[in-house]
Motif scaffolding. Structure first.
Motif, PDB file in Angstrom:
ATOM      1  N   ALA A  75      47.243  21.262  66.376  1.00 25.59           N
ATOM      2  CA  ALA A  75      46.132  20.873  67.246  1.00 25.59           C
ATOM      3  C   ALA A  75      46.391  21.276  68.691  1.00 25.59           C
ATOM      4  CB  ALA A  75      45.904  19.370  67.155  1.00 25.59           C
ATOM      5  N   SER A  76      47.628  21.133  69.140  1.00 22.25           N
ATOM      6  CA  SER A  76      47.939  21.509  70.524  1.00 22.25           C
ATOM      7  C   SER A  76      47.763  23.004  70.735  1.00 22.25           C
ATOM      8  CB  SER A  76      49.363  21.069  70.891  1.00 22.25           C
ATOM      9  OG  SER A  76      50.332  21.829  70.184  1.00 22.25           O
ATOM     10  N   ALA A  79      44.078  23.727  71.008  1.00 27.42           N
ATOM     11  CA  ALA A  79      43.555  23.305  72.310  1.00 27.42           C
ATOM     12  C   ALA A  79      43.944  24.304  73.400  1.00 27.42           C
ATOM     13  CB  ALA A  79      44.075  21.912  72.656  1.00 27.42           C
ATOM     14  N   THR A  84      38.378  22.716  70.855  1.00 26.03           N
ATOM     15  CA  THR A  84      38.415  21.267  71.043  1.00 26.03           C
ATOM     16  C   THR A  84      38.705  20.628  69.693  1.00 26.03           C
ATOM     17  OG1 THR A  84      36.781  21.403  72.834  1.00 26.03           O
ATOM     18  CG2 THR A  84      37.140  19.246  71.842  1.00 26.03           C
ATOM     19  N   PRO A  85      39.976  20.370  69.403  1.00 27.60           N
ATOM     20  CA  PRO A  85      40.325  19.813  68.095  1.00 27.60           C
ATOM     21  C   PRO A  85      40.083  18.306  68.000  1.00 27.60           C
ATOM     22  CG  PRO A  85      42.306  20.272  69.364  1.00 27.60           C
ATOM     23  CD  PRO A  85      41.163  20.744  70.189  1.00 27.60           C
ATOM     24  N   ILE A 106      50.853  17.255  73.288  1.00 28.32           N
ATOM     25  CA  ILE A 106      49.464  17.050  73.709  1.00 28.32           C
ATOM     26  C   ILE A 106      49.368  16.397  75.094  1.00 28.32           C
ATOM     27  CG2 ILE A 106      47.337  15.787  73.158  1.00 28.32           C
ATOM     28  CD1 ILE A 106      48.008  16.343  70.189  1.00 28.32           C
ATOM     29  N   CYS A 113      42.503  17.282  73.335  1.00 28.87           N
ATOM     30  CA  CYS A 113      42.598  16.964  71.907  1.00 28.87           C
ATOM     31  C   CYS A 113      42.102  15.534  71.681  1.00 28.87           C
ATOM     32  CB  CYS A 113      44.048  17.100  71.450  1.00 28.87           C
ATOM     33  SG  CYS A 113      44.314  16.763  69.707  1.00 28.87           S
ATOM     34  N   PRO A 170      43.363  14.346  76.565  1.00 32.16           N
ATOM     35  CA  PRO A 170      43.510  13.707  75.249  1.00 32.16           C
ATOM     36  C   PRO A 170      42.867  12.326  75.203  1.00 32.16           C
ATOM     37  CG  PRO A 170      45.592  13.653  76.457  1.00 32.16           C
ATOM     38  CD  PRO A 170      44.663  14.492  77.263  1.00 32.16           C
TER      39      PRO A 170
END
Length: 338
Positions: A75-76, A79, A84-85, A106, A113, A170
């Motif tokens: 996910a990072s 991003a 945009t996860p 993150i 995220c 985040p």
């Protein structure tokens, strides 16, 4: 209204939908509007309801298997590439199994995220301590750059998910396992990240709540007015970080009695955040935190556990009567309390 996997729904169907189901449908709506939104999970697409997004946008959905640490690493990277996860797993796994990745991959990089953590608190009470998330808020609010939200019901979940898309950095949104009763009957009640919602006005005492305790506190306030003649203010402090300090201090000034209720350990969560604000202000008040004690939760059905830990309507009424019976200095001169 939205067409999702062959069904028609509106957010008002939240009365018969879990918070996670509402999230899944809203994410599909967002996916139609924004092609930068992607979905990720660690083999929990069905349980967390992000699978609805996967069915509609299979090319933008990624299941990494039972590997939560890898989940947040992936996910990072997404991003950092401009996507945009939305990441979905159980709250216990997001906050503890992948704690280092959330913190370093993150939060340290302040990446955009969005973590939608299901099965929060003791909503999965029959699964026991391995799946309960009674420490997650304390962990997440300690990370720099992290925003922490605990919606009261499905409708507020919809508002929070929509709002977090355009919120920089985040975000951790914590929802239950399912079947949490709804409090709101419309989306139009003024939801804003970082701003408390006044559920009921009052001058005798303030109940500051989040998540499932909002409905219970609202019902308790009605009963206390009818049975005890008490004027009870109820604040839905859905955003734990950033906290609405102004609303807290106004409640201290105007009611002088504060109780917090949360489906989380009393150490480090909503109650601790509110206590920090009160202590820093130098203002005195009668104050108590109600939540899970410094012990691992009992195993049982959520409704039974809420009653046991005094987080249901009856427990809240009992606690209010106890605090109202206390003696403390209640004058208008704050100087001796600074």
């Amino acid at each position: 209204m939205s067409e999702v996997t062959g069904t028609t729904w509106t957010v008002y169907d939240a009365n018969s939908m879990t918070q996670a189901e509402v999230y899944g449908h809203v994410l599909c709506d967002i996916g139609e509007e924004r092609d930068d939104v992607v979905g990720l999970t660690a083999d929990l697409a069905k349980s967390t309801k992000i699978g609805l997004f996967g069915e509609k946008f299979p090319e933008r959905f990624f299941n990494v298997g039972i590997a939560e640490q890898n989940l947040f690493g992936v996910a990072s990277g997404m991003a950092l590439s401009g996507l945009t996860p939305f990441v979905s797993t159980m709250a216990a796994f997001a906050s503890m199994r992948a704690c280092e990745q959330v913190r370093t991959d993150i939060c340290y990089q302040n990446l955009n995220c969005k973590i939608i953590a299901t099965h929060g608190g003791i909503s999965f009470g029959t699964a026991g301590s391995t799946h309960n998330a009674q420490e997650d808020v304390a962990i997440m609010r300690s990370f720099p750059n992290m925003t922490v939200i605990i919606p009261a019901d499905g409708i507020e979940t919809a508002n929070a998910v929509r709002a977090c898309v355009d919120w920089d950095g985040p975000v951790y949104i914590r929802v239950g396992r399912g079947f949490e009763p709804t409090w709101y009957d419309s989306e139009e009640y003024g939801f804003q990240i970082g701003k408390a919602v006044t559920v009921s006005e009052g001058t005798d005492i303030t109940l500051i709540c989040c998540g499932v305790t909002v409905l219970q506190a609202a019902e308790a306030a009605k009963a206390l007015k009818a049975e005890d003649g008490l004027s009870v203010r109820v604040l839905n402090l859905h955003t734990i970080k950033p906290l609405d300090e102004e609303a807290v201090l106004r409640a201290v000034q105007e009611t002088r009695r504060i109780i917090t209720f949360e489906e989380h350990t009393v150490h480090g969560g909503l109650g601790s955040a509110v206590a920090d604000v009160i202590a820093a202000s130098g203002k005195g008040c009668a104050f108590e935190k109600v939540g899970l004690p410094d012990a691992f939760s009992l195993v049982g059905y959520p409704e039974d556990l809420y009653a046991h830990y005094k987080l249901d309507t009856n427990g809240i009424i009992e606690k209010v009567r106890e605090v109202m019976g206390r003696d403390f200095e209640e004058d208008e001169d704050w100087e001796d309390e600074v």
